[in-house]
Write a protein that holds these residues in place. Structure first.
Motif, PDB file in Angstrom:
ATOM      1  N   ALA B  19       0.827  -1.204   0.000  1.00  0.00           N
ATOM      2  CA  ALA B  19       0.000   0.000   0.000  1.00  0.00           C
ATOM      3  C   ALA B  19       0.865   1.258   0.000  1.00  0.00           C
ATOM      4  N   SER B  20       2.000   1.197   0.692  1.00  0.00           N
ATOM      5  CA  SER B  20       2.835   2.399   0.821  1.00  0.00           C
ATOM      6  C   SER B  20       3.728   2.624  -0.386  1.00  0.00           C
ATOM      7  N   ALA B  21       4.140   1.532  -1.040  1.00  0.00           N
ATOM      8  CA  ALA B  21       5.141   1.645  -2.111  1.00  0.00           C
ATOM      9  C   ALA B  21       4.754   2.649  -3.197  1.00  0.00           C
ATOM     10  N   PRO B  22       3.521   2.601  -3.736  1.00  0.00           N
ATOM     11  CA  PRO B  22       3.211   3.567  -4.802  1.00  0.00           C
ATOM     12  C   PRO B  22       3.289   5.014  -4.329  1.00  0.00           C
ATOM     13  N   PHE B  23       2.906   5.277  -3.072  1.00  0.00           N
ATOM     14  CA  PHE B  23       2.989   6.647  -2.556  1.00  0.00           C
ATOM     15  C   PHE B  23       4.449   7.098  -2.497  1.00  0.00           C
ATOM     16  N   LEU B  24       5.320   6.157  -2.089  1.00  0.00           N
ATOM     17  CA  LEU B  24       6.738   6.505  -1.997  1.00  0.00           C
ATOM     18  C   LEU B  24       7.288   6.827  -3.382  1.00  0.00           C
ATOM     19  N   ALA B  25       6.951   5.985  -4.361  1.00  0.00           N
ATOM     20  CA  ALA B  25       7.435   6.220  -5.723  1.00  0.00           C
ATOM     21  C   ALA B  25       6.896   7.545  -6.251  1.00  0.00           C
ATOM     22  N   TRP B  26       5.609   7.769  -6.060  1.00  0.00           N
ATOM     23  CA  TRP B  26       4.951   8.994  -6.511  1.00  0.00           C
ATOM     24  C   TRP B  26       5.577  10.209  -5.820  1.00  0.00           C
ATOM     25  N   PRO B  87       8.782  10.643   1.073  1.00  0.00           N
ATOM     26  CA  PRO B  87      10.197  10.240   1.121  1.00  0.00           C
ATOM     27  C   PRO B  87      10.884  10.670   2.416  1.00  0.00           C
ATOM     28  N   VAL B  88      10.522  11.839   2.940  1.00  0.00           N
ATOM     29  CA  VAL B  88      11.131  12.309   4.193  1.00  0.00           C
ATOM     30  C   VAL B  88      10.799  11.340   5.328  1.00  0.00           C
ATOM     31  N   GLY B  89       9.513  10.983   5.426  1.00  0.00           N
ATOM     32  CA  GLY B  89       9.105  10.018   6.453  1.00  0.00           C
ATOM     33  C   GLY B  89       9.828   8.689   6.279  1.00  0.00           C
ATOM     34  N   PHE B  90      10.020   8.303   5.030  1.00  0.00           N
ATOM     35  CA  PHE B  90      10.693   7.034   4.753  1.00  0.00           C
ATOM     36  C   PHE B  90      12.129   7.052   5.272  1.00  0.00           C
ATOM     37  N   ASN B 111       4.352   1.534   9.088  1.00  0.00           N
ATOM     38  CA  ASN B 111       4.735   2.767   9.772  1.00  0.00           C
ATOM     39  C   ASN B 111       4.803   3.946   8.808  1.00  0.00           C
ATOM     40  N   LEU B 112       5.275   3.683   7.580  1.00  0.00           N
ATOM     41  CA  LEU B 112       5.310   4.761   6.589  1.00  0.00           C
ATOM     42  C   LEU B 112       3.892   5.203   6.260  1.00  0.00           C
ATOM     43  N   PHE B 113       2.974   4.225   6.218  1.00  0.00           N
ATOM     44  CA  PHE B 113       1.595   4.578   5.892  1.00  0.00           C
ATOM     45  C   PHE B 113       1.011   5.531   6.938  1.00  0.00           C
ATOM     46  N   SER B 114       1.300   5.289   8.216  1.00  0.00           N
ATOM     47  CA  SER B 114       0.729   6.167   9.244  1.00  0.00           C
ATOM     48  C   SER B 114       1.470   7.497   9.335  1.00  0.00           C
ATOM     49  N   LEU B 115       2.820   7.452   9.359  1.00  0.00           N
ATOM     50  CA  LEU B 115       3.582   8.698   9.571  1.00  0.00           C
ATOM     51  C   LEU B 115       3.802   9.482   8.280  1.00  0.00           C
ATOM     52  N   GLY B 116       4.068   8.765   7.188  1.00  0.00           N
ATOM     53  CA  GLY B 116       4.465   9.452   5.966  1.00  0.00           C
ATOM     54  C   GLY B 116       3.325   9.702   4.993  1.00  0.00           C
ATOM     55  N   ILE B 117       2.203   9.002   5.181  1.00  0.00           N
ATOM     56  CA  ILE B 117       1.108   9.146   4.212  1.00  0.00           C
ATOM     57  C   ILE B 117      -0.143   9.724   4.875  1.00  0.00           C
ATOM     58  N   VAL B 118      -0.721   9.010   5.851  1.00  0.00           N
ATOM     59  CA  VAL B 118      -1.963   9.508   6.464  1.00  0.00           C
ATOM     60  C   VAL B 118      -1.729  10.854   7.155  1.00  0.00           C
TER      61      VAL B 118
END
Lengths: 111, 225
Positions: B19-26, B87-90, B111-118
């Motif tokens: 779920a997180s990977a596409p957001f990171l790439a984007w 990317p910063v959260g990552f 963890n990336l989904f909660s801190l870096g995306i939501v």
């Protein structure tokens, strides 16, 4: 910036007040332990037979090393913010000096 | 908000990673494009990333008797939009997972989904909604950062409740338990994060007014939050 000054005492109170307000934990328990660790024990409460299937590749060698690394992380960030602040203040000062120099006109002695 | 290494069942760990990977790439693509088109934003981006670095390293005591840390991603989300902060959260989470045994590689996606995306998406959404309703800049920044912070911890609670439903009460009982640990502890910290974000935003408005005007965060004339 003047209007933000009150922010810092409020932050200080938010951080310091819990130290007084929260009663001491029962014997043997650490005060203000991390929420992450509490969640971990809640997991073992809910699912007693769950076993973690992967363990960290590298564990900090003790609490002191861990706090060193956290301090390092914060210091990296603080260094960048400090650099930005220094650059910004200097830039603003130079801009102001340039403005006052140009106001004195081309005939005036800018130095 | 760190889910410890190995503390998500394999299916959940894999699912959150996917779920997180596409957001990171984007996020990486949009960040690179932004820096190519507007290289003068580098300094501002550095400040936003550094702010998140500091705040996520500070574990503060809370009224619940446990400690937790703010996230610091709200500032960047308000300045650049939520994608820039993925990317910063990552980077932050990877640093903590590899060196600090805080969070982990298997739970990095969750963890990336909660801190870096939501968190950033909620912060940016709250900011835009409040500004649309005519709220002041300071109130918008404060609530964006504070609610983004809370949203991160609520997401962690959902993730854990989903993976570990209570044998009796199911998801709801389990969520109440985890939210009691995370979200309640987080309330005063979210307020601290909101206030700190307003403070640094005011600094940016004073020193980097030109850049903020270009990001459409400040009106044409000199203004301050």
């Amino acid at each position: 910036m003047k209007r933000t000054f009150w922010i810092f005492p409020v932050i200080f109170l938010c951080v310091a007040l819990p130290l007084w307000l929260v009663p001491a934990p029962p014997e043997g328990e650490e005060a203000f332990s991390g929420a992450d660790g509490k969640a971990e024990s809640a997991i073992t409460d809910i699912a007693p037979d769950y076993t973690p299937w992967f363990s960290p590749l590298l564990e900090p060698a003790g609490g002191e090393v861990e706090s060193l690394l956290f301090a390092l992380q914060a210091a990296l960030g603080a260094g960048v913010i400090g650099y930005w602040l220094g650059v910004s203040v200097t830039r603003e000062k130079q801009r102001r000096e340039r403005q006052s120099a140009s106001r004195e006109g081309p005939g005036g002695d800018a130095d | 908000m760190h889910i410890m290494e190995g503390f998500l069942p394999v299916a959940h760990a894999a699912g959150w990673t996917l779920a997180s990977a596409p957001f990171l790439a984007w996020g990486l693509i949009s960040l690179r494009r932004r820096l190519r088109e507007q290289p003068e934003q580098r300094m501002l981006l550095g400040v936003a990333a550094a702010f998140a670095f500091i705040l996520s390293a500070l574990k503060l005591p809370s009224v619940t008797g446990s400690s937790s840390h703010p996230t610091g991603v709200g500032l960047g989300a308000v300045l650049f939009g939520p994608l820039a902060m993925v990317p910063v959260g990552f980077v932050i989470l990877l640093f903590q997972a590899l060196l600090l045994a805080h969070g982990g590689l298997t739970t990095l996606g969750a963890n990336l989904f909660s801190l870096g995306i939501v968190g950033p998406f909620v912060a940016a959404g709250v900011f835009r909604a409040l500004r649309g309703l005519g709220a002041s800049l300071a109130l918008g920044v404060f609530l964006a950062a504070a609610l983004g912070d809370l949203a991160t911890y609520l997401t962690t609670s959902v993730q854990l409740a989903w993976a570990f439903p209570d044998p009796v009460g199911g998801f709801a009982a389990s969520f109440a338990k985890f939210a009691g640990i995370f979200a309640l502890t987080q309330v005063p910290l979210a307020i601290v994060e909101g206030l700190l974000t307003v403070a640094i935003f005011n600094g940016l408005a004073r020193f980097n007014g030109e850049e903020l005007r270009r990001l459409k965060l400040l009106p044409g004339q000199e203004a301050r939050a």
